[in-house]
Write a protein that holds these residues in place. Sequence first.
Motif, mmCIF file in Angstrom:
data_model
loop_
_atom_site.group_PDB
_atom_site.id
_atom_site.type_symbol
_atom_site.label_atom_id
_atom_site.label_comp_id
_atom_site.label_asym_id
_atom_site.label_seq_id
_atom_site.Cartn_x
_atom_site.Cartn_y
_atom_site.Cartn_z
ATOM 1 N N ALA A 202 31.010 -1.498 -22.326
ATOM 2 C CA ALA A 202 30.540 -2.764 -21.764
ATOM 3 C C ALA A 202 31.555 -3.298 -20.763
ATOM 4 N N ALA A 203 31.069 -3.799 -19.639
ATOM 5 C CA ALA A 203 31.969 -4.329 -18.605
ATOM 6 C C ALA A 203 32.822 -5.477 -19.120
ATOM 7 N N THR A 204 32.355 -6.174 -20.144
ATOM 8 C CA THR A 204 33.126 -7.270 -20.738
ATOM 9 C C THR A 204 34.338 -6.781 -21.517
ATOM 10 N N HIS A 205 34.385 -5.469 -21.801
ATOM 11 C CA HIS A 205 35.446 -4.938 -22.656
ATOM 12 C C HIS A 205 36.219 -3.803 -21.992
ATOM 13 N N ARG A 206 36.245 -3.799 -20.684
ATOM 14 C CA ARG A 206 37.049 -2.801 -19.981
ATOM 15 C C ARG A 206 38.535 -3.080 -20.187
ATOM 16 N N ARG A 207 39.328 -1.984 -20.110
ATOM 17 C CA ARG A 207 40.788 -2.056 -20.219
ATOM 18 C C ARG A 207 41.241 -2.690 -21.537
ATOM 19 N N ARG A 208 40.470 -2.435 -22.579
ATOM 20 C CA ARG A 208 40.850 -2.947 -23.902
ATOM 21 C C ARG A 208 40.893 -1.823 -24.933
ATOM 22 N N GLY A 209 40.959 -0.596 -24.443
ATOM 23 C CA GLY A 209 41.148 0.544 -25.334
ATOM 24 C C GLY A 209 39.890 1.101 -25.955
ATOM 25 N N VAL A 210 38.717 0.651 -25.512
ATOM 26 C CA VAL A 210 37.473 1.111 -26.131
ATOM 27 C C VAL A 210 37.262 2.599 -25.876
ATOM 28 N N LEU A 211 37.351 3.028 -24.618
ATOM 29 C CA LEU A 211 37.128 4.438 -24.310
ATOM 30 C C LEU A 211 38.163 5.323 -24.987
ATOM 31 N N THR A 212 39.423 4.939 -24.920
ATOM 32 C CA THR A 212 40.474 5.749 -25.540
ATOM 33 C C THR A 212 40.244 5.892 -27.037
ATOM 34 N N SER A 213 39.815 4.814 -27.678
ATOM 35 C CA SER A 213 39.573 4.876 -29.126
ATOM 36 C C SER A 213 38.432 5.831 -29.447
ATOM 37 N N MET A 214 37.386 5.844 -28.606
ATOM 38 C CA MET A 214 36.275 6.755 -28.853
ATOM 39 C C MET A 214 36.674 8.207 -28.594
ATOM 40 N N MET A 215 37.437 8.443 -27.521
ATOM 41 C CA MET A 215 37.886 9.802 -27.236
ATOM 42 C C MET A 215 38.817 10.322 -28.335
ATOM 43 N N ARG A 216 39.671 9.451 -28.848
ATOM 44 C CA ARG A 216 40.577 9.834 -29.924
ATOM 45 C C ARG A 216 39.787 10.243 -31.175
ATOM 46 N N ARG A 217 38.867 9.374 -31.598
ATOM 47 C CA ARG A 217 38.073 9.652 -32.797
ATOM 48 C C ARG A 217 37.191 10.888 -32.577
ATOM 49 N N GLN A 218 36.606 10.993 -31.395
ATOM 50 C CA GLN A 218 35.691 12.096 -31.143
ATOM 51 C C GLN A 218 36.389 13.454 -31.192
ATOM 52 N N LEU A 219 37.547 13.580 -30.547
ATOM 53 C CA LEU A 219 38.248 14.859 -30.555
ATOM 54 C C LEU A 219 38.771 15.201 -31.944
ATOM 55 N N ASP A 220 39.165 14.202 -32.710
ATOM 56 C CA ASP A 220 39.521 14.463 -34.100
ATOM 57 C C ASP A 220 38.318 15.000 -34.873
ATOM 58 N N ASP A 221 37.142 14.397 -34.623
ATOM 59 C CA ASP A 221 35.932 14.855 -35.292
ATOM 60 C C ASP A 221 35.579 16.276 -34.876
ATOM 61 N N VAL A 222 35.642 16.553 -33.568
ATOM 62 C CA VAL A 222 35.297 17.890 -33.083
ATOM 63 C C VAL A 222 36.182 18.936 -33.740
ATOM 64 N N ARG A 223 37.459 18.628 -33.854
ATOM 65 C CA ARG A 223 38.379 19.557 -34.527
ATOM 66 C C ARG A 223 37.967 19.772 -35.980
ATOM 67 N N SER A 224 37.589 18.695 -36.657
ATOM 68 C CA SER A 224 37.203 18.814 -38.062
ATOM 69 C C SER A 224 35.904 19.599 -38.223
ATOM 70 N N TRP A 225 35.053 19.593 -37.194
ATOM 71 C CA TRP A 225 33.806 20.357 -37.247
ATOM 72 C C TRP A 225 34.028 21.839 -36.960
ATOM 73 N N GLY A 226 35.236 22.213 -36.571
ATOM 74 C CA GLY A 226 35.532 23.601 -36.282
ATOM 75 C C GLY A 226 35.007 24.085 -34.950
ATOM 76 N N GLU A 227 34.803 23.165 -34.007
ATOM 77 C CA GLU A 227 34.312 23.533 -32.679
ATOM 78 C C GLU A 227 35.495 23.582 -31.721
ATOM 79 N N PRO A 228 35.797 24.753 -31.139
ATOM 80 C CA PRO A 228 37.020 24.891 -30.351
ATOM 81 C C PRO A 228 36.966 24.282 -28.956
ATOM 82 N N LEU A 229 35.762 23.894 -28.507
ATOM 83 C CA LEU A 229 35.607 23.343 -27.166
ATOM 84 C C LEU A 229 34.884 22.006 -27.206
ATOM 85 N N ALA A 230 35.215 21.149 -26.256
ATOM 86 C CA ALA A 230 34.414 19.979 -25.936
ATOM 87 C C ALA A 230 34.114 20.053 -24.451
ATOM 88 N N VAL A 231 32.884 19.731 -24.071
ATOM 89 C CA VAL A 231 32.466 19.824 -22.675
ATOM 90 C C VAL A 231 31.704 18.562 -22.295
#
Length: 415
Positions: A90-119
């Motif tokens: 949301a434009a109201t929440h830019r530069r407040r770490g929202v995207l970084t938090s999602m990328m962090r959680r997502q890549l941790d999840d992808v690793r836990s799923w045993g998937e070696p790539l994200a695209v």
Amino acid sequence: MAATDFTPAPRVLRQDDWDLWYGTLLRAFGGVEEAAEERELWHSLTDFNRSLGVWDGERCVGTSGAFRFRVTVPGGALVPAAGVTMVGVAATHRRRGVLTSMMRRQLDDVRSWGEPLAVLTASEPAIYGRFGYGAATTWLAAEIDTGRVRLSVPPGTDAVRLRYEEPADALDACEAVYGALVPGRPGMPARQPGWERVRLLDPASERGGASALQCVVAERDGQVTGYARYAVKPDWSPAGAPHGTVVLRDLGALDPASEAALWRFLWDIDLTTTLRVRARPVDDSWLHQVSDARRCEPRLRDGLYVRLVDVGTALSARTYQTPVDVVLEVEDAFCPWNEGRWRLTGDTKGASCERTADPAELSLSARELGAAYLGGVSLLSLASAGRVRELRPGALTEASVAFGSPVPPWLPHGF
């Protein structure tokens, strides 16, 4: 909006929150409402257990998802990959770490799923490099002046039979052709159940004055050997001369004659003078058959971005076009489990990539490794930009040649 104590904390999407979540995504991309059939399709394809939302009180302020894909890599193997999608803040929440938090959680999840790539495909290329994604494929686009550019087709083209089909009626045959092509080109995803419907999505509100989706199939010896899905946008000059545009949506063929027959058909459609081509491979056959490439106005843009979530598994999953034995020093602050030295050994038959204490011979970041992974971006070119460092003389050339692919990688559609 005034600052608050808001701390982004992504959580898995609940089914009853989908409408609010998806509305946040649409607003992040301009707020244009989609047709009902398009919205229904994306709802049906959403994997709720692999989708994340960030909430500020009752408001959804961030969205992301990860489809289950298998992507072809050099050598023909299909490697599990998380297809990162539906990312919005949301434009109201830019530069407040929202995207970084999602990328962090997502890549941790992808690793836990045993998937070696994200695209992913990037709405803005500058966004994802800091998360370790590298641009690995390129799309070709063109505006071909079919009134002035001639097409020279190979022998056997006249033996190919073409016929019109309703797109839905020809879907199974088209998907069979697509499936046969997948192992032969890195970057192509195997179609998961439901994804065949995306190729038929054709809301009237998004046609821009063009016709409904049309389909022609090619046949040889009674077998479907190719297809083209397209639309026609009629137009006329002030003097009444026709100069309509053929808008190609999708084309695949199993042999050169079938492919040439389909291109010739598109070239020759009555009352048109332009063929608009988008998201094609950079080695498309028509590039070598036209009389004047300049009048085709070819353009390139970034396509698929690749992120190695598990360096050892990912590099072991592909083959290498020449023998390689090299120690890579990988920098990966965002996924620190990848950092350190890896010995890659491999050839055309297979590969292994294991941790090592041996001296490093090449140094690069996860971003560059992702860019080079499918064989479409050379390590030599990345080194010339200062993105790869050679630590043993000769190691760069050896690895660059080995990482290459004889067929340029290509992502045929977005997600």
